[in-house]
Structure formats: structure tokens, C-alpha cells
Scaffold this active site. Structure first.
Site, short mmCIF file in Angstrom:
data_model
loop_
_atom_site.label_atom_id
_atom_site.label_comp_id
_atom_site.label_asym_id
_atom_site.label_seq_id
_atom_site.Cartn_x
_atom_site.Cartn_y
_atom_site.Cartn_z
N CYS A 140 -13.08 0.42 37.15
CA CYS A 140 -13.23 1.13 38.41
C CYS A 140 -14.26 0.53 39.37
O CYS A 140 -13.98 -0.47 40.00
CB CYS A 140 -13.51 2.61 38.13
SG CYS A 140 -13.14 3.65 39.55
N ARG A 193 -8.29 11.13 47.24
CA ARG A 193 -8.90 10.80 45.94
C ARG A 193 -7.82 10.79 44.89
O ARG A 193 -7.05 11.74 44.76
CB ARG A 193 -9.99 11.84 45.62
CG ARG A 193 -10.84 11.48 44.44
CD ARG A 193 -12.20 12.15 44.50
NE ARG A 193 -13.18 11.32 45.18
CZ ARG A 193 -13.82 10.28 44.64
NH1 ARG A 193 -13.58 9.94 43.39
NH2 ARG A 193 -14.69 9.59 45.32
N HIS A 213 -10.90 5.33 33.14
CA HIS A 213 -12.05 5.81 32.35
C HIS A 213 -11.49 6.56 31.15
O HIS A 213 -10.31 6.53 30.87
CB HIS A 213 -12.87 6.77 33.20
CG HIS A 213 -13.39 6.21 34.46
ND1 HIS A 213 -14.51 5.44 34.53
CD2 HIS A 213 -12.95 6.34 35.74
CE1 HIS A 213 -14.76 5.12 35.79
NE2 HIS A 213 -13.83 5.64 36.55
N1 GLN Z 1 -16.89 4.69 44.06
C1 GLN Z 1 -15.61 4.12 43.79
C2 GLN Z 1 -14.43 4.90 44.35
O1 GLN Z 1 -14.50 6.09 44.53
C3 GLN Z 1 -15.47 3.95 42.29
C4 GLN Z 1 -15.33 5.24 41.55
C5 GLN Z 1 -15.35 5.09 40.06
O2 GLN Z 1 -15.90 4.14 39.51
N2 GLN Z 1 -14.80 6.09 39.36
O3 GLN Z 1 -13.40 4.31 44.61
#
Ligand code: GLN
Length: 250
Positions: A105, A139, A202
């Protein structure tokens, strides 16, 4: 001949040094578990694991065999950006030299060319991967199933607003029958280049996906010792975790 059963710890095949990048700032949704899985599976395979952490300002370790990088909030990415730039050349050399790496990520994004955040800030990447990421107001959250040619079905959890598109210098890790992955449009998840596995997942990723853990270990052992001699890993809990994850709705 080795008579040891599944899950038994052997030793004597040599040390494998795993370096976790920026665990202080880039380690969310259980990414730390990836390091713990490598530690345990290395022991099961008969190698002596050495887990090192690299944080902003630290001296960079020598003799790196495997690199791990986790995810982080945009704010964590801002904290590490300068230090990461200063290490970019060394990380690129290691990548080109075939060092196996898993980047998740937030560090997947910064191993690419850049991450332009939702607020318009551009966080430069180190350009190891031919990908670019744009922050959005959407998101992408939830459980993900990825069909991959190399590791079978990969399971995990995503939560990101950055959306990544792949250039021609990388190939996707796989396609997503469930969940989004790289972005909300093209059905691809993650990236593969040299011995790098980059993914949005994750969960942690490796406890549920031992095939990827063993790819990293095998590649590291072959690079360092010329051959990989597998041991007797215990996949019981990985299988339980996979069954549980596969049943979960999006
Ligand atoms: N900050 C980044 C995003 O929102 C990565 C998020 C994350 O590592 N889960 O895209």
C-alpha cells in the site's frame, strides 16, 4: 534424510536478513505480521532469521536479503519521503540486483513514480516500479480476492484513497474477482517487477498467503546460497485464516 514433521524448526542452512522499512511510520492494519511470518517460516525452512528495522535517519543495514515495506496514512508517507528519497538509489540497486521485496500500500505507492494526494501534494516516489498514484475522494475499502498466475488465489484487505495505474514496465500481481485493488476501474491488483511483489493488501498479507512468503524466502536463499532447500512449514493456521477470509463479504 530429515525426519522432522510439519512446523518443526531446523537450522544450519544459514542466515537470512530481513529488513523492514520504516515500521515506525509505515505499519498499519497488521503489516508487522508479514515480518513475523517470514521469521517463523524461515525457521521452519531451516534458515536463521535476522529481523532488522530501518527507520528515518538510521544507518542502512548491509547484506540485505529480503525487504519489507508496509502501508501508512498520507501523513506517514510525508514523514518518510525525504529519507526514502535519500535511500532511493540504494533500494533501486537492490531491486535490480534481484533482492526479493514485498511492499504494501503506502510503500507500494512510494516505490512508484509519485503519489499525488487528494489535497494536491505530490509525494515523490523512488521510481523502482513503473506505476503512478493519484489520490481520490473515493476510498477503496474491504476484503479482496486476487487471482494470480504465480501464487494462486491471494486474499487480503484494502483501505486506500490513492489509485494506482501500471506502466508498461511492470505487470499486475493479478486480477480482482472481489474488491478493487489498484484502482476502481481496471480490475488489476498489485504489481510485479524483478523479485518485487507490490500489493494493496493488508491483513496482514503473508499469514494468509504463505505462497508469497515462500517465494520471498526461496528467492533470498537462492540468491545467497545458490539453492533453496525447503523445510517443513506448518500451514494449518494459514489454511484456517484463508477459509475464514474467503467467506467474508466485501
Ligand atoms: N495513504 C495512502 C492512501 O490512502 C496509503 C494507505 C495505506 O497504506 N493503507 O492511498
Amino acid at each position: 534424510m530429515n525426519q522432522a514433521g510439519a512446523g518443526s524448526v531446523e537450522d544450519g542452512k544459514g542466515t537470512v536478513r530481513v529488513v523492514q522499512l520504516y515500521p515506525r511510520d509505515m505499519n498499519i492494519y497488521g503489516d508487522w505480521g508479514n515480518a513475523l511470518v517470514l521469521k517463523r517460516r524461515l525457521s521452519w525452512h531451516g534458515y536463521t532469521p535476522e529481523l532488522l528495522e530501518y527507520n528515518v535517519g538510521d544507518p542502512f543495514p548491509d547484506d540485505v536479503d529480503i525487504i519489507l515495506g508496509g502501508g501508512g496514512q498520507d501523513s506517514g508517507q510525508l514523514v518518510i519521503q525525504d529519507d526514502l528519497q535519500s535511500r532511493g538509489g540504494a533500494l533501486k540497486d537492490l531491486a535490480e540486483d534481484g533482492v526479493p521485496m514485498l511492499v504494501i500500500c503506502g510503500l507500494y505507492q512510494l516505490f512508484g513514480k509519485f503519489f499525488k494526494t487528494r489535497t494536491g501534494a505530490v509525494i515523490p516516489g523512488i521510481g523502482v516500479l513503473d506505476v503512478e498514484t493519484h489520490g481520490t475522494d473515493e476510498r477503496l475499502i474491504g476484503n479482496v480476492k486476487v487471482s494470480t498466475p504465480e501464487f494462486g488465489e491471494v486474499l487480503g484487505y484494502e483501505n486506500h484513497s490513492g489509485q494506482t495505474t501500471l506502466g508498461s514496465g511492470v505487470r499486475p500481481l493479478g486480477t480482482t474477482p472481489k474488491g478493487m485493488g489498484n484502482n476502481s476501474t481496471d480490475g488489476h491488483e498489485g504489481a510485479r517487477y524483478r523479485n518485487i511483489v507490490a500489493s494493496y493488501l493488508h491483513g496482514s498479507l503473508l499469514p494468509k498467503n504463505p505462497a508469497i512468503a515462500d517465494f520471498l524466502i526461496r528467492t533470498a536463499a537462492e540468491r545467497k546460497y545458490g539453492t533453496f532447500l525447503p523445510g517443513h512449514p506448518d500451514d494449518h493456521y494459514a489454511e484456517l485464516a484463508r477459509e475464514h477470509a474467503a467467506r467474508r463479504p466485501r
